[in-house]
Every structure is written in structure tokens, then in C-alpha cells.
Write an enzyme that holds these catalytic residues in place. Structure first.
Site, short mmCIF file in Angstrom:
data_model
loop_
_atom_site.label_atom_id
_atom_site.label_comp_id
_atom_site.label_asym_id
_atom_site.label_seq_id
_atom_site.Cartn_x
_atom_site.Cartn_y
_atom_site.Cartn_z
N THR A 48 32.83 44.64 43.50
CA THR A 48 32.59 45.75 43.02
C THR A 48 30.81 45.92 42.95
OG1 THR A 48 34.41 45.99 41.47
CG2 THR A 48 32.62 47.11 40.86
N GLY A 49 30.10 44.87 42.72
CA GLY A 49 28.63 44.84 42.57
C GLY A 49 28.24 45.42 43.70
N LYS A 105 22.68 32.72 47.55
CA LYS A 105 23.96 33.30 47.94
C LYS A 105 23.69 34.07 49.28
CE LYS A 105 27.66 33.55 44.88
NZ LYS A 105 28.23 34.80 43.89
N GLY A 130 25.90 41.20 38.10
CA GLY A 130 27.14 40.69 38.71
C GLY A 130 27.22 41.50 40.15
N LYS A 153 37.65 43.56 27.92
CA LYS A 153 36.73 44.44 27.96
C LYS A 153 36.47 45.31 26.78
CE LYS A 153 37.72 44.83 32.74
NZ LYS A 153 36.41 44.36 33.74
#
Lengths: 326, 326
Positions: B14-15, B41, B9, B124
């Protein structure tokens, strides 16, 4: 001033160990809530004789009523039966309202991660999550497998007086290490853990020894001088038992004949095959180790328990309801 | 020798923070798995330019194949999208097979107990339980609410260039304290946490400041000299939003338009009403506090972020897919 501890499920095997542990440790005023139906139970009268203060109370009462009954209680310790885990939600909510300083939900099983391995573990996890959501101070205490149900039968019948089952099964080669505890030590551990600031909002693993079931059998054989029968159960048989009992209990999750078979099979899966019930895994899962917390605690060793058994002075478990449980 | 870290990710908000944090910290060799579809991308090409080694890999491949791709990787850090949590099961299993030394599942949300408050938190938890069941070394990292989505719009439009939403809502009186983090600091925290032996098999809360949303608005007002619009949302409106979005997302839990509305509402319930997103509660739930672990870490303060915003040098989030997320 004595710490006021309320026990839920005080008449069960774990509950009585806890009551004894607290009464013997001193410094505790011990209360027990009981249903109207249980008020004449011999185990309850026995506890009362020992100094436990009995209060009749319906755990399903509205939380305001329960909170009123909990007034002045410092610590609640729950050791309700396997099928009664869900009834703790209400009493936990009431404990929060009443300002109880610490809530000990019913852990008191072997080490296992939640999420689909053991139904019983997952029922407890729901209670733990509820406690965490309402931000109630807690301590979860899990334990080793009881000596009292780990010992195999002797051919002479000498220890039958204290046997719950014939218990001749060894899973796989029987060499998967597991933690074992004398039922009587649970209460002694509880008396230390529940007033220990280090254990607040923590999980604690309280066990006596780490041995394999095969070593348990070997020890009994060695100390008795008798040949112990061993029935080796292949791992695939355990997996089959788990699958079958899961399937049959899905329909009636709270029907004892169904879920008891299920959690017995799932216990075998967890400690017998997966090897979950060991201190290293408990630590990995976030448990504190009672041996490190209380290095001076002298647990009853398995050999000592076997000597008692052989001397005819041990006490069996579930003697009042063996036919229901097994 | 550099620590080999694989990101799952990596192209998300966040990645990218994590990739930057690791690359800037030094001592890491950073890899990113990407789907064939994502290989062109711009965010991925940008990461590659910065030094991230891109490997094309299908996360749904058989675990043996994934384990082969994971060979030599020391640490896996996952920051998959909200609806992709379940895809981590397979990669975690493969990481166990490959002997990965630590797995960082996708936490990276605000503090909340599992068990029915936030759908996203519960998704999660399923991954965490799987990790614990397979006994894979792990660290869970949760964070404060991003500055980048906490800031209200200014009437002048001056900071619109970095706004994701108009964000004029205050829950209740807006005075419930909550923890906030600059998105860019997440990666810096991660670079410290994942190689820290103290955080192995632990949860860590990494946040920058504790403020109320009302204080966030006040600060923007004070530093900009503009009057910020405040729309007060009564608690019952949030409860209604939660109930409605839960009902509509039950049918299609992985349909973004449904679950995004749901988890936005549930976030408001958790940090806005319940007050879950604070260090005290994180500690109660068992988290280590990154401020105590790294007292020398200098987080970006909220005032500093606002100054950047006002100077036109801040960077917005989700700029490539605002229409999809909001």
C-alpha cells in the site's frame, strides 16, 4: 397516520422529557415497555395519564418474543440507566428482526470520544457497534449537561427545593466552555430529530447554550443577587478522583456506588478539563449540530431557567432517588 | 509550494502505491520514515530513486523527538503492517505536537464495523479513538479488496508469475457482492483525498468496482478461455476457521502465523458471508464515497487488470515475503 414510537426507560428523567416532547409535538403514538416490577411506579401512571400506552415486557426475553412485541413500532427510543446500557443489545437485535425503521440507542450524554476516557461512553459505544454490525438504521443523540444539575446552591436556601446536590465545585478555573441543555428541551429536540431523514444513521448534538461553569455561577449570582459559594477543584484532584474511582469500579463495574462515582469523575475530566463538550468537537467527531438542523427551534435559555428557579416554579431531578445517585 | 507528505510504512504494498500516486500526481514533496534496519531495503532504494526523501527515524522514540522530526510536515499517511497498528499511537501524538495538518491513519482495509468481527479492524479502531481523543485532524481511507489477490489461478500456469496464492476458494455460492480495487489506484485516490477539504475528519471509501467473487472467476475464465477451478467453501467452514484462528491467536495476538490466519478468516467472514464490503454499507457507517467525490476519476477496471495479467505485464504482490504471509 401517527408514527408509533416505543420508549425504553420512559420513567427516567430523560425518558419523561422524551415522552412529553413527543406527546406535545403531536403526530406520535407513544408506547412504553416496562418491567413487571415498575408497573405501579407513579412516573409510569403519570405517563399513562398523559397518553402513553404501557406494555409490560421483559427486555431480556428471547429476541423472537421481543420482536413480536415490537411489531408495528416505527421507532424505538432508548434512555436506559447508566448501568443498563448492555441490555440494549437484545432489544436492538429484536428491532432488526421486527423491521423497526429507526433505533435511537441511549446516547443522551455529553460529547466525548470513545476508547477509555468515560466508562459510560464506552458502554454506549459497544451498543452502537452492535447496531452497526446488524445494520439497523439508527440515530445517536447526545446533549449538553443539564441546567438542572449545573446550577449552584444559593446561601439563602431559596432554590434548594430543586437542587440535586449542593454543586459548589468549579473544575480548574471553571472557565472551560461546555454545552448546557434544559432537560425539558431534550424531548422537544428528539421529536424533531427522530423523524428527520437528514439524521438517519447519523449522530446529532442537541444542546441549548455554550457557557463555562464559571459563567453559570456568575449568572445565578447576578440574577439572584446572592453570593454563590465557589469551591475550586484543581485538575490534579480530578485526575486523582478518576484514577481512584476507576480502580474501585474495575472490580464491580455494575455496582452503582462504584460506577456512579466513576462516571461523575470522568464527566469532570471530559467536560471540565479536556473541554470535550463543545459543538466544535462534536462536529469534528462527526455529529450534526441541532442548531443548524433546526434554526427556528427556540431553546430555553439558561437565564430563563434561573428565573424559574428563583420564582419557585422549577422542577428538580432525581427527587425520588437522590440518595442512590449522589 | 509543494505539500509535504510523510509516509509511514512506505515500503509495503500500500505504501508504494501511495508513494507512486503522490509522485505522479505532482504538488507533493514525499518523505518516508524508515527504521535503521530497513535502510538498505531494495523497495526503499527504489522509492529514493523515484524522488522520495528518506529519513531514518525510530517510531518508538519519545514524542518530543518524533515531533521535531515531523517539523514542517503537512500530512502524515500511515500504511503500517497488520501487526503494527499500535505503533501509530506515538506518531499520532507527536503529529499533534508538531501541528501536522492531517493524519491518515492506516485504514486501507475493506469495510467492516468495529467491535469483534475483525481483529484487524478493531486494532485500527483503537488508533482512530486515540486520534479523536487528541483532536488531531484526520482522514480514514478504506478500500476494496485488491484485484491482485482476488484473481484465481489458471490451469495453464500462465498467470502464476503474478499470483500470491492459488486462490481457488469461493465462500458459500460466491455470489456475495464485494468491492474491489486495483492496488495501483489506491495511491491515485490518496493523492486526491488527502488534500480535499471535504474529507477532513471523515472516512472515505475508495474502490473501483462492485462484483461478486464468482463474477471475478467468471471474468478470468471468459478472458483467458481457460476453465478456472472453483472450490466452494461452506459458510460453516468459514465460521469454524474464524473460531479456531481466534482461539489460537488469543494467546499470541502479535505472532504473524497466528494473526494472519485469523484475519484472513475474518476477512472471509466479513466480505464473504456478512457482505460488509459494499458502498451501501460504507455509507451507512458514515463513509464518503470516492466515486461521488471524484466522478471524473477513471479507475482501472477488473477486465483491464486481467488483460494485463494475460499479457504477462502485471505485477504480483508480496513477492518478497509470500512464505511469511501465506
Amino acid at each position: 397516520m401517527a408514527t408509533k414510537v416505543l420508549l425504553i426507560g420512559a420513567t427516567g428523567e430523560t425518558g419523561r422529557s422524551i415522552a412529553n416532547g413527543l406527546l406535545n409535538a403531536g403526530g406520535f403514538e407513544v408506547y412504553a415497555f416496562t418491567r413487571a416490577a415498575s408497573v405501579h411506579k407513579p412516573q409510569l401512571l403519570d405517563l399513562e395519564k398523559k397518553g402513553v400506552i404501557i406494555r409490560q415486557c421483559d427486555l431480556t426475553a428471547p429476541k423472537e418474543e421481543l420482536a413480536e412485541a415490537l411489531k408495528g413500532i416505527d421507532i424505538v427510543v432508548s434512555s436506559v440507566g447508566p448501568s443498563d446500557q448492555h441490555i440494549q443489545h437484545n432489544i436492538a437485535t429484536a428491532a432488526k428482526v421486527a423491521g423497526v425503521k429507526r433505533f435511537i440507542p441511549c446516547g443522551f450524554i455529553t460529547i466525548c470520544a470513545p476508547g477509555g476516557i468515560m466508562w459510560l461512553r464506552d458502554e454506549k459505544e459497544k451498543v452502537y457497534n452492535h447496531i452497526k454490525q446488524i445494520k439497523l438504521p439508527y440515530t445517536i443523540i447526545d446533549i449538553g449537561w443539564w441546567y438542572q444539575i449545573a446550577t449552584p446552591r444559593l446561601p439563602s436556601g431559596k432554590i434548594d427545593y430543586a437542587m440535586t446536590t449542593s454543586n459548589d465545585e468549579l473544575i480548574g478555573d471553571g472557565r472551560t466552555p461546555s454545552s448546557f441543555t434544559d432537560l425539558r428541551d431534550i424531548g422537544k429536540y428528539v421529536a424533531k430529530i427522530i423523524v428527520d431523514p437528514r439524521t438517519e444513521n447519523k449522530m446529532v448534538f442537541a444542546y441549548n447554550v455554550v457557557m463555562s461553569p464559571a459563567e453559570i455561577f456568575d449568572t445565578v449570582e447576578r440574577l439572584s443577587g446572592e453570593k454563590v459559594e465557589r469551591r475550586y477543584i484543581p485538575e490534579e484532584t480530578v485526575h486523582k478522583r478518576v484514577a481512584e474511582t476507576r480502580a474501585s469500579s474495575e472490580t464491580y463495574p455494575f455496582e452503582p456506588t462504584k460506577f456512579t462515582a466513576r462516571f461523575v469523575a470522568e464527566y469532570q475530566l471530559s467536560w471540565g478539563i479536556r473541554g470535550d463538550n463543545v459543538p466544535e468537537y462534536a462536529k469534528y467527531l462527526g455529529y450534526l449540530d441541532a442548531k443548524e438542523l433546526y434554526p427556528d427551534f427556540k431553546p430555553i435559555l439558561f437565564e430563563e431557567y434561573v428565573q424559574e428557579l428563583l420564582h419557585g416554579t422549577a422542577t428538580g431531578v432525581y427527587t425520588d432517588r437522590i440518595s442512590r445517585i449522589y
